[in-house]
Enzyme design. Sequence first.
Site, PDB file in Angstrom:
ATOM      1  N   GLY A  46       1.247   1.113  -8.184  1.00  0.00           N
ATOM      2  CA  GLY A  46       2.641   1.342  -8.558  1.00  0.00           C
ATOM      3  C   GLY A  46       2.707   1.479 -10.068  1.00  0.00           C
ATOM      4  CD  GLN A  51       4.108  -0.794 -15.493  1.00  0.00           C
ATOM      5  OE1 GLN A  51       4.454  -0.255 -14.431  1.00  0.00           O
ATOM      6  NE2 GLN A  51       3.062  -1.557 -15.576  1.00  0.00           N
ATOM      7  CB  CYS A  89       1.387  -6.623 -14.170  1.00  0.00           C
ATOM      8  SG  CYS A  89       2.509  -5.482 -15.004  1.00  0.00           S
ATOM      9  CG  LEU A  90      -1.468  -1.082 -13.638  1.00  0.00           C
ATOM     10  CD1 LEU A  90      -1.116   0.367 -13.384  1.00  0.00           C
ATOM     11  CD2 LEU A  90      -2.944  -1.336 -13.432  1.00  0.00           C
ATOM     12  CG  HIS A 131       5.428  -5.606  -9.908  1.00  0.00           C
ATOM     13  ND1 HIS A 131       4.719  -6.745 -10.205  1.00  0.00           N
ATOM     14  CD2 HIS A 131       5.127  -4.718 -10.891  1.00  0.00           C
ATOM     15  CE1 HIS A 131       4.028  -6.554 -11.323  1.00  0.00           C
ATOM     16  NE2 HIS A 131       4.257  -5.330 -11.760  1.00  0.00           N
ATOM     17  CD  GLU A 132       5.725  -0.874 -10.185  1.00  0.00           C
ATOM     18  OE1 GLU A 132       6.004  -0.776 -11.394  1.00  0.00           O
ATOM     19  OE2 GLU A 132       4.602  -1.256  -9.795  1.00  0.00           O
ATOM     20  CG  HIS A 135       7.429  -3.059 -14.749  1.00  0.00           C
ATOM     21  ND1 HIS A 135       6.929  -3.662 -15.880  1.00  0.00           N
ATOM     22  CD2 HIS A 135       6.456  -3.150 -13.823  1.00  0.00           C
ATOM     23  CE1 HIS A 135       5.713  -4.126 -15.632  1.00  0.00           C
ATOM     24  NE2 HIS A 135       5.392  -3.817 -14.390  1.00  0.00           N
TER      25      HIS A 135
END
Length: 165
Positions: A46, A51, A89-90, A131-132, A135
């Site tokens: 994702g 990000q 998380c990236l 989660h996204e 963000h």
Amino acid sequence: MSVREILKFPDKRLRKVAKPVQKFDDYLDILINDMFETMYHSDGIGLAATQIDVHLRVIVIDIKDVEKLYLINPEITQTSGTMESKEGCLSVPYLIDYVPRAEKISLKSYNRQGKPKLIEATGLLAVCIQHEIDHLDGKLFVDYLSSLKRSRLKKKINKDATLAS
Ligand code: K2U
Ligand code: ZN
């Protein structure tokens, strides 16, 4: 298509609240394509536009058994149940931890032509969408952790930055 830089915690730009998409144009098409390319390049499942320092409400997701999914102006309209989900998380390398999430969500979103679409999600897809969307609201999964865990993470990042300089 191009791979864009992914912002890393504690970069303050990760805290910006993304604005709704208003123009369903070529810029948006290119953004979505670049987001998929950037996500695949980092082995993610994702990615939120926040990000890559683009503060528009756009998410891309690619999870096994679910078609390549993009969400424009996603809004969770209903939730049910709760669960603890193991997340990474990236934008926050080095950390995997458990986060409270809704088990099932109903969602309203739009496609590239601006047509509304309704989605129901459970399991990993529901976790990833929550989660996204966090963000897009400037929230990170570390915000759900204890202050002790957050301060340990910041100390590790500072230590690694010192060793690298
Ligand atoms: O937002 C991101 O950094 C992308 C996440 C999405 C994600 C977080 C938690 C749980 C599921 C998805 C990355 O894909 S983190 C890497 C990852 C890959 C597989 C499973 C969990 C985390
Ligand atoms: Zn993340």
